[in-house]
Design a protein around this motif. Structure first.
Motif, PDB file in Angstrom:
ATOM      1  N   LEU A 104       0.834  -1.200   0.000  1.00 43.64           N
ATOM      2  CA  LEU A 104       0.000   0.000   0.000  1.00 43.64           C
ATOM      3  C   LEU A 104       0.872   1.254   0.000  1.00 43.64           C
ATOM      4  N   GLY A 105       1.924   1.245   0.818  1.00 39.91           N
ATOM      5  CA  GLY A 105       2.855   2.373   0.850  1.00 39.91           C
ATOM      6  C   GLY A 105       3.510   2.599  -0.504  1.00 39.91           C
ATOM      7  N   GLY A 106       3.879   1.506  -1.175  1.00 42.72           N
ATOM      8  CA  GLY A 106       4.456   1.615  -2.513  1.00 42.72           C
ATOM      9  C   GLY A 106       3.463   2.211  -3.498  1.00 42.72           C
ATOM     10  N   ALA A 107       2.204   1.787  -3.400  1.00 37.83           N
ATOM     11  CA  ALA A 107       1.163   2.320  -4.294  1.00 37.83           C
ATOM     12  C   ALA A 107       0.941   3.810  -4.033  1.00 37.83           C
ATOM     13  N   VAL A 108       0.936   4.212  -2.758  1.00 34.91           N
ATOM     14  CA  VAL A 108       0.756   5.624  -2.420  1.00 34.91           C
ATOM     15  C   VAL A 108       1.885   6.457  -3.029  1.00 34.91           C
ATOM     16  N   THR A 109       3.119   6.005  -2.871  1.00 38.33           N
ATOM     17  CA  THR A 109       4.270   6.732  -3.421  1.00 38.33           C
ATOM     18  C   THR A 109       4.176   6.810  -4.942  1.00 38.33           C
ATOM     19  N   TYR A 110       3.843   5.706  -5.567  1.00 39.16           N
ATOM     20  CA  TYR A 110       3.715   5.651  -7.022  1.00 39.16           C
ATOM     21  C   TYR A 110       2.623   6.611  -7.490  1.00 39.16           C
ATOM     22  N   PHE A 111       1.482   6.606  -6.809  1.00 38.16           N
ATOM     23  CA  PHE A 111       0.368   7.476  -7.181  1.00 38.16           C
ATOM     24  C   PHE A 111       0.699   8.946  -6.928  1.00 38.16           C
ATOM     25  N   ARG A 112       1.428   9.246  -5.851  1.00 34.08           N
ATOM     26  CA  ARG A 112       1.847  10.627  -5.603  1.00 34.08           C
ATOM     27  C   ARG A 112       2.712  11.111  -6.765  1.00 34.08           C
ATOM     28  N   ARG A 113       3.625  10.262  -7.176  1.00 31.15           N
ATOM     29  CA  ARG A 113       4.534  10.606  -8.258  1.00 31.15           C
ATOM     30  C   ARG A 113       3.768  10.879  -9.546  1.00 31.15           C
ATOM     31  N   TYR A 114       2.860  10.000  -9.903  1.00 29.62           N
ATOM     32  CA  TYR A 114       2.178  10.144 -11.179  1.00 29.62           C
ATOM     33  C   TYR A 114       1.106  11.234 -11.180  1.00 29.62           C
ATOM     34  N   THR A 115       0.462  11.477 -10.053  1.00 30.45           N
ATOM     35  CA  THR A 115      -0.496  12.587 -10.038  1.00 30.45           C
ATOM     36  C   THR A 115       0.244  13.916 -10.140  1.00 30.45           C
ATOM     37  N   LEU A 116       1.415  14.012  -9.521  1.00 30.55           N
ATOM     38  CA  LEU A 116       2.195  15.245  -9.594  1.00 30.55           C
ATOM     39  C   LEU A 116       2.736  15.468 -11.006  1.00 30.55           C
ATOM     40  N   VAL A 117       3.298  14.433 -11.599  1.00 34.41           N
ATOM     41  CA  VAL A 117       3.817  14.537 -12.969  1.00 34.41           C
ATOM     42  C   VAL A 117       2.686  14.910 -13.927  1.00 34.41           C
ATOM     43  N   SER A 118       1.533  14.304 -13.733  1.00 28.93           N
ATOM     44  CA  SER A 118       0.385  14.574 -14.599  1.00 28.93           C
ATOM     45  C   SER A 118      -0.150  15.989 -14.417  1.00 28.93           C
ATOM     46  N   LEU A 119      -0.333  16.396 -13.175  1.00 22.97           N
ATOM     47  CA  LEU A 119      -0.910  17.715 -12.904  1.00 22.97           C
ATOM     48  C   LEU A 119      -0.041  18.837 -13.464  1.00 22.97           C
ATOM     49  N   LEU A 120       1.279  18.680 -13.360  1.00 26.50           N
ATOM     50  CA  LEU A 120       2.189  19.722 -13.825  1.00 26.50           C
ATOM     51  C   LEU A 120       2.679  19.493 -15.256  1.00 26.50           C
ATOM     52  N   SER A 121       2.247  18.410 -15.867  1.00 29.18           N
ATOM     53  CA  SER A 121       2.703  18.061 -17.225  1.00 29.18           C
ATOM     54  C   SER A 121       4.218  18.114 -17.311  1.00 29.18           C
TER      55      SER A 121
END
Length: 178
Positions: A104-121
């Motif tokens: 779950l911790g790995g998924a949270v980190t992965y999702f944080r990374r991809y939502t940030l990359v996506s939001l800021l393009s």
């Protein structure tokens, strides 16, 4: 006793920038994210969450934008808040039902990374996912003339059989001639 109020000259301020204008200015200052981690399974480099945050957060703060990444219910959010106006931009992904805390911790980190990359393009290569999901490129084949030239290069010591096999898709007949 008398008190005099000091009359200050009011200088009209330029119209405040909205969150999109501030984000536009911030993005002009953002460089590429440094790839500082390696996926051990795919042996690909990628930018981990700390590298991304180290790159973008100081620039966002300089433009009056606050970055937050809360988990609410079963969602990982990336939220950018304009601290002057209170305007908000956000992106989120819903976590899968995982009971193992480490996964779950790995998924949270992965999702944080991809939502940030996506939001800021952000300019980031999806080395730990996208490249691995691509079909491998087919090796080119050799016609009779090119194969003869490759055999001569091998005989002259300028090329090896291993290099030929690694670079080209050979027919059974061509492999038999090696």
């Amino acid at each position: 006793m008398t008190t005099r109020a000091k009359k200050e000259e009011v200088v009209p301020q330029a119209q405040s920038l909205n969150i999109y204008q501030k984000l536009h200015l911030a993005k002009q200052s953002m460089g590429k994210v440094i790839k500082n981690a390696t996926n051990p399974h795919l042996k690909r480099n990628y930018a981990d969450i700390n590298s991304i945050i180290d790159t973008v957060e100081p620039i966002l703060l300089d433009h009056g934008l606050l970055l937050m990444q809360p988990i609410q219910e079963d969602k990982v959010y990336t939220t950018i808040i304009d601290i002057e106006s209170g305007e908000i931009l956000e992106s989120y992904l819903t976590l899968p039902p995982i009971t193992d805390a480490q996964k779950l911790g790995g998924a949270v980190t992965y999702f944080r990374r991809y939502t940030l990359v996506s939001l800021l393009s952000l300019q980031a290569v999806d080395d730990d996912g996208h490249e691995a999901s691509r079909a491998p490129k087919a090796k080119p084949s050799l016609d009779a003339d090119k194969f003869a030239k490759a055999i001569k290069a091998i005989a002259d010591g300028r090329y090896s059989v291993d290099e030929l096999k690694a670079t080209y898709s050979l027919t059974k007949e061509q492999e038999g001639q090696l």
